[in-house]
Design an enzyme around this catalytic site. Structure first.
Site, mmCIF file in Angstrom:
data_model
loop_
_atom_site.group_PDB
_atom_site.id
_atom_site.type_symbol
_atom_site.label_atom_id
_atom_site.label_comp_id
_atom_site.label_asym_id
_atom_site.label_seq_id
_atom_site.Cartn_x
_atom_site.Cartn_y
_atom_site.Cartn_z
ATOM 1 N N GLY A 49 0.799 -1.214 0.000
ATOM 2 C CA GLY A 49 0.000 0.000 0.000
ATOM 3 C C GLY A 49 0.832 1.264 0.000
ATOM 4 C CG MET A 50 1.692 3.091 2.786
ATOM 5 S SD MET A 50 1.926 3.551 4.490
ATOM 6 C CE MET A 50 0.475 2.827 5.213
ATOM 7 C CD GLU B 106 7.458 0.572 -6.841
ATOM 8 O OE1 GLU B 106 6.815 -0.178 -7.601
ATOM 9 O OE2 GLU B 106 7.784 1.720 -7.173
ATOM 10 C CB ILE B 107 9.822 -5.033 -2.102
ATOM 11 C CG1 ILE B 107 9.357 -4.305 -0.844
ATOM 12 C CG2 ILE B 107 11.086 -5.834 -1.848
ATOM 13 C CD1 ILE B 107 8.959 -5.188 0.287
ATOM 14 C CE LYS C 110 9.177 -1.275 3.241
ATOM 15 N NZ LYS C 110 9.053 -1.786 4.638
ATOM 16 C CG ASP D 13 3.235 -6.684 10.338
ATOM 17 O OD1 ASP D 13 2.277 -7.465 10.520
ATOM 18 O OD2 ASP D 13 3.486 -6.165 9.235
#
Length: 188
Positions: free
Chosen positions: A22-23, A25-26, A44, A149
């Site tokens: 959502g915030m 990209e890798i 990232k 997380d």
């Protein structure tokens, strides 16, 4: 995974997109140096529309600063943090393997679930990384890190059997400049 043509990004070459969140990209990427030196790594980077969001940028900066202080065999290592093409990024260790979520899914598809000893081994290795992060000090002061997380998709298993925890993006720590508001929930 998304195929892209290799493209230059600062001093790195982005080879393929591994994930789109959502915030951020890798990407799997590489860096080249003198005399044919090359190293695979992961980039990232913040999605362009978040680059102007000061709160998100500060959270990203906090993630880079915090994770760079963690040097442990069970935590993905951070190599670089910078800005390229007007986008903040973190360069980190590339783990040749699968995340635990994909490994579990694949083992179920093949009707060969992970064994109890394998699950215990993975849990022990994740716990080693978490214990290190929880007890880490910087300049004599505890960092008081809580990952928040720890999910199968944030645990990498290399093809050699290394277990590495990643994504401290929403970790709680004493030295973060961004704080969670009272009553707000972060993580899973």
């Amino acid at each position: 995974m998304s195929k892209i043509s290799p493209q230059r990004f600062g001093k790195y070459v982005l080879l393929r997109r591994l994930a789109l969140g959502g915030m951020a990209e890798i990407f799997k990427a590489k860096v080249a140096g003198a005399e044919g030196f090359e190293k695979d790594l992961v980039i990232k980077r913040i999605l362009p529309h978040f680059s102007d969001d000061e709160t998100f940028v500060q959270m990203f900066v906090d993630e880079a600063r915090l994770t760079a202080k963690l040097q442990h065999p069970n935590i993905v290592q951070i190599f670089d943090f910078d800005v390229a093409d007007d986008s903040y990024y973190i360069a980190m260790e590339y783990i040749e393997g699968k995340d635990l979520h994909d490994l579990i899914e694949e083992s179920h598809r093949q009707h060969d679930p992970l064994s109890v000893p394998q699950c215990v081994w993975i849990a022990i290795e994740v716990a080693k990384g978490l214990h290190y992060a929880h007890t880490k000090e910087d300049k004599g002061q505890p960092l008081n890190i809580v990952h928040r997380d720890v999910t199968p998709s944030n645990v990498m298993i290399s093809y050699r059997g290394d277990v590495k925890l990643m994504d401290f993006g929403i970790a709680k720590a004493t030295q973060r400049s961004t704080k969670t508001q009272a009553g707000a929930v972060k993580g899973k």
